[in-house]
Design an enzyme around this catalytic site. Structure first.
Site, PDB file in Angstrom:
ATOM      1  N   ASP A  85      -3.828   2.645  -4.657  1.00 47.29           N
ATOM      2  CA  ASP A  85      -2.464   2.467  -4.184  1.00 47.29           C
ATOM      3  C   ASP A  85      -1.929   1.051  -4.440  1.00 47.29           C
ATOM      4  O   ASP A  85      -2.716   0.114  -4.514  1.00 47.29           O
ATOM      5  CB  ASP A  85      -2.387   2.810  -2.687  1.00 47.29           C
TER       6      ASP A  85
ATOM      7  N   HIS B 127      -2.762  -2.820  -3.302  1.00 45.47           N
ATOM      8  CA  HIS B 127      -4.127  -2.660  -2.799  1.00 45.47           C
ATOM      9  C   HIS B 127      -5.116  -2.487  -3.949  1.00 45.47           C
ATOM     10  O   HIS B 127      -6.243  -2.992  -3.911  1.00 45.47           O
ATOM     11  CB  HIS B 127      -4.179  -1.466  -1.843  1.00 45.47           C
TER      12      HIS B 127
ATOM     13  N   GLU C 135       2.571  -0.858   4.575  1.00 46.58           N
ATOM     14  CA  GLU C 135       2.241   0.516   4.203  1.00 46.58           C
ATOM     15  C   GLU C 135       3.535   1.272   3.903  1.00 46.58           C
ATOM     16  O   GLU C 135       4.457   1.285   4.722  1.00 46.58           O
ATOM     17  CB  GLU C 135       1.487   1.215   5.333  1.00 46.58           C
TER      18      GLU C 135
ATOM     19  N   HIS D 162       0.838  -1.189   0.000  1.00 45.08           N
ATOM     20  CA  HIS D 162       0.000   0.000   0.000  1.00 45.08           C
ATOM     21  C   HIS D 162       0.878   1.246   0.000  1.00 45.08           C
ATOM     22  O   HIS D 162       2.042   1.192   0.406  1.00 45.08           O
ATOM     23  CB  HIS D 162      -0.837   0.098   1.291  1.00 45.08           C
ATOM     24  N   TYR D 163       0.319   2.396  -0.394  1.00 45.84           N
ATOM     25  CA  TYR D 163       0.907   3.646   0.066  1.00 45.84           C
ATOM     26  C   TYR D 163       0.021   4.203   1.167  1.00 45.84           C
ATOM     27  O   TYR D 163      -1.180   3.897   1.246  1.00 45.84           O
ATOM     28  CB  TYR D 163       1.140   4.648  -1.053  1.00 45.84           C
ATOM     29  N   THR D 164       0.615   5.043   2.031  1.00 47.87           N
ATOM     30  CA  THR D 164      -0.154   5.572   3.159  1.00 47.87           C
ATOM     31  C   THR D 164      -1.189   6.599   2.712  1.00 47.87           C
ATOM     32  O   THR D 164      -2.237   6.727   3.336  1.00 47.87           O
ATOM     33  CB  THR D 164       0.782   6.205   4.193  1.00 47.87           C
TER      34      THR D 164
END
Length: 228
Positions: free
Chosen positions: A147, A137, A90, A25-27
């Protein structure tokens, strides 16, 4: 690999299935500290097993044996409850909501990606995760997530042994819907599935349209996944 610090999150419970997936994921928040605060807030009901900062520093929030709450409603290769099946990482990056002043998506620094690759290798080896079950994700929730984004260096990860990348194009072998389903995508919302596919394998064009190049790449990835 960078040293791992621990900041326990209360947002986890027990797994219902064995671990056989890795989800990246990215945050999507302005700072890593803001993301960390949210993942440790009981009211947020969200977490991940790890967070990787821009400089490569790693924070562990949930023990790998436990079920972190990062995937949400999602599906891959016919499986659901992916929180129970996966390890979630993340990666600190503002993503689509926190672009640079010129409108570009913020880059992933080399030190950060190096740590993601090393951490991923350890997780893959520890849990014997198949290469076909290393996902973003947006792959597992294409109708609602973007993401880690079309700017994430999936090809670099694949060259390092994290995930797969097609080495040659393929001729048409049925419909693009069939190809995407072979890879693992949920295709009930086909334009969303095509968009998610493009984010990962054809980032120069993310429009949900199965043009000839997108189709060719989809068949190539499907062949790669069937073989590996």
């Amino acid at each position: 690999m960078s040293s791992v610090t621990r900041q326990p999150s209360p947002n986890f419970d027990d797994r219902r299935y064995p671990v056989d997936m890795l989800v990246l994921h990215y945050t999507g928040m302005q700072t890593g500290d803001a993301a960390l605060e949210r993942m440790c807030d009981p009211a947020a009901s969200v977490s991940a097993h790890y967070m990787v900062r821009e400089g490569g520093e790693i924070v562990q929030l949930v023990e790998e044996e436990k079920r972190a709450w990062h995937a949400g409603v999602s599906k891959w290769q016919g499986d659901e409850d992916l929180n129970s099946r996966s390890i979630g990482i993340e990666i600190v990056n503002g993503g689509h909501d926190w672009r640079l002043e010129d409108g570009r998506l913020p880059p992933y620094p080399n030190a950060q990606i190096d740590s993601v690759i090393e951490l991923s290798h350890e997780i893959i080896e520890r849990w014997n995760i198949p290469q076909t079950r290393i996902v973003g994700h947006s792959d597992i929730a294409p109708a609602r997530k973007q993401d880690p984004g079309e700017h994430f260096p999936w090809a670099r990860l694949a060259q390092s042994g994290v995930g797969l990348w097609p080495l040659a194009m393929s001729g048409e072998q049925g419909t693009v819907e069939t190809a995407l389903a072979t890879i693992g995508y949920e295709t009930r919302d086909l334009p969303a599935a095509i968009t998610a596919f493009q984010r990962r394998w054809r980032p120069a064009r993310v429009d949900g349209i199965a043009d000839p190049d997108t189709r060719s790449i989809a068949f190539a990835v499907a062949d790669t996944y069937s073989a590996g």
